[in-house]
Every structure is written in C-alpha cells, then in structure tokens.
Enzyme design. Structure first.
Site, PDB file in Angstrom:
ATOM      1  N   GLU A 123      -4.083  12.005   4.467  1.00 13.78           N
ATOM      2  CA  GLU A 123      -4.125  11.798   3.013  1.00 13.78           C
ATOM      3  C   GLU A 123      -5.578  11.829   2.586  1.00 13.78           C
ATOM      4  OE1 GLU A 123      -2.605   8.245   1.240  1.00 13.78           O
ATOM      5  OE2 GLU A 123      -1.041   8.082   2.740  1.00 13.78           O
ATOM      6  N   ASP A 180      -5.989   0.322  -5.243  1.00  9.82           N
ATOM      7  CA  ASP A 180      -6.956   0.328  -4.153  1.00  9.82           C
ATOM      8  C   ASP A 180      -7.618  -1.037  -3.999  1.00  9.82           C
ATOM      9  OD1 ASP A 180      -6.478   3.008  -3.705  1.00  9.82           O
ATOM     10  OD2 ASP A 180      -8.106   3.681  -5.006  1.00  9.82           O
TER      11      ASP A 180
END
Length: 270
Positions: free
Chosen positions: A54, A65
């Site tokens: 990824e 995140d």
C-alpha cells in the site's frame, strides 16, 4: 460486480493462500522521506516477504492516520511531494518487483486530479488499484466506472460498527479484497490486536467476501500470527514507517522479514 480483468490483489492473496499462509500487506507513504527512498523502501518490502504494498498519498488533513504516519506524511509534503509523484513511486516498485501495489488515498486528491485521469495514470504505472478509506460505495459511481475501464481493484473498508446492510454493500462493491479495520480510531502500533477483528472478518466472509485483510494496530510477528489464523491478509503500516524513520530502507527489509515469519497457517493454528 463483474471483474473485467484479473485482479492483481486477488492473485497475490490467492498465491499466498496456495502456499498455505496469509498474505502480508505493507504500507508506506509515498515520498517519505523522498520519492527515491520511498521507491527503495517499497522494493525492500517486496523482496523480504510482502505480497501486496500500500502506498499512501500524503494528505494535509488525515482522518485515520496516527502520529507516526502523520509525521511522515507531513515531512513528505514539506520535502516537496506532489500527488502526481505517487505514480512514479508505484512505477518504480512495480518495475522491480512482482508485488501488487495499491494506492491508499483519501478521495479529495483523486477528485482534484479527475477520477478518470488518476485511474488511467495509476494503471499505466502498473498499479493494482485504490484503497479509499473515506469513500463509501453509494458515492462511488464515478470510481466504479473508471476502475472497470482501467481494470483496477476497488478496496473499501468495513469496521466493527458496520451495519449488516453497509457490510453487504461494501463487500459487493469491493474488488481484490475487503479491508477490515480491526479497531475504531486511528492507526498506530498497539500491544494487542482488537478482539473485534476476528468478528469483522467472519462477518465479511459471511457476506460473501472471498478475501479479507485486517489492518490498524498490527506491529509485530505475534500480531501477524494471530490474525493469519482467520484473515486472508495482514496489513502492517505504522511499524514499517517507524522502521524507515529510525533505520532507513535496510530496517524496513529486516522488519518485513521478521513479520513474514508469522504468516504461516500452521504456525498460527499451533
């Protein structure tokens, strides 16, 4: 959904399955710390046991995140990363390895470039598809069309909070694999894997998903071993980004090798 071309992600997961193990999916941000080094780190991932990679697009306002990845993406942006650079990163990794390379991105950068142009350029770079954490299937008509046109995988997310209706819709819309978020919250290494992960995978499989990969909070071989017992793939991000930060490309390769030791089904079930 009909699959117009063979799915690179599905093929990578199926190859791992044929070898009697779960697939290892490694995440790294594009352009961190530089475009060149992110390509080298991606190649190190593939050469040390990662089946899928990824590549995240640095984004100024990330939703899911954790601090390690946020710091890395902030550095990449300050070092001059531009969205179009992601295609150079993908092309650099796919030219040197057999790993399926997906781009993980919030939807806004794709819309700003144009869904068709982004998809075309990703396909030309050898990319397998997109993981889209903030795009839901009922708002993805343009992406369905472009992904079918260019033969790209569509990876949507399911979570412990997903309703049966939402889970069913997401499984049907996805191509390649379904990304199961094991926890509610942001990414980051944790001392244990959420017990909700196994239930989310079971629900997705029951809804018809052939391949389900688990991410968020996976940071060591014990986590990998635990998840490999019930999931089709294990996604590691924060720990790899920290390795790149602290020890460079070599550390990424070493950690990948260590993590891949936990992938075998026999080890997982022992």
């Amino acid at each position: 959904m009909n699959e117009p071309t063979p799915s690179k992600s599905a093929a990578a997961i199926d190859k791992a399955r044929a070898d009697g193990r779960a697939a290892l999916v490694g995440y790294l941000p594009a352009g961190y710390p530089t475009v060149k080094e992110s390509i080298e780190a991606g190649i190190a991932l593939a050469r040390n046991g990662a089946d899928l990679i990824e590549i995240g697009i640095p984004y100024s306002d990330p939703v899911m995140d954790g601090p390690v990845i946020q710091a890395a993406t902030t550095e990449a942006i300050s070092n001059g990363f531009r969205v179009a650079d992601v295609f150079d990163v993908v092309a650099g990794i796919t030219a040197a390895t057999d790993a399926a390379v997906l781009v993980m991105t919030y939807w806004n950068p794709v819309m700003r470039m144009g869904v068709d142009e982004f998809s075309r350029r990703l396909a030309e770079a050898g990319g397998a598809g997109l993981i889209t954490p903030d795009l839901v299937p009922d708002e993805a008509a343009e992406w369905f069309e472009a992904s079918d046109r260019y033969g790209l995988d569509r990876v949507f997310l399911v979570a412990p909070s997903s309703t049966p209706e939402r889970l069913d819709m997401t499984v049907k819309a996805s191509r390649g694999f379904v990304y199961a978020v094991s926890i509610m919250g942001v990414t980051g290494t944790r001392t244990s894997v959420s017990s909700a992960a196994e239930e989310v995978v079971a629900r997705a499989h029951a809804a018809g998903a052939e391949r389900v990969c688990v991410g968020l909070g996976v940071s060591n071989p014990d986590h990998v071993r635990e998840i490999a017992a019930y999931a089709d793939g294990v996604i590691v991000g924060t720990a790899l980004v920290a390795a790149l930060r602290d020890g460079g490309v070599e550390a990424v390769g070493q950690l990948t090798k260590n993590l891949s030791a936990g992938l075998g089904r026999a080890a997982a079930e022992a």
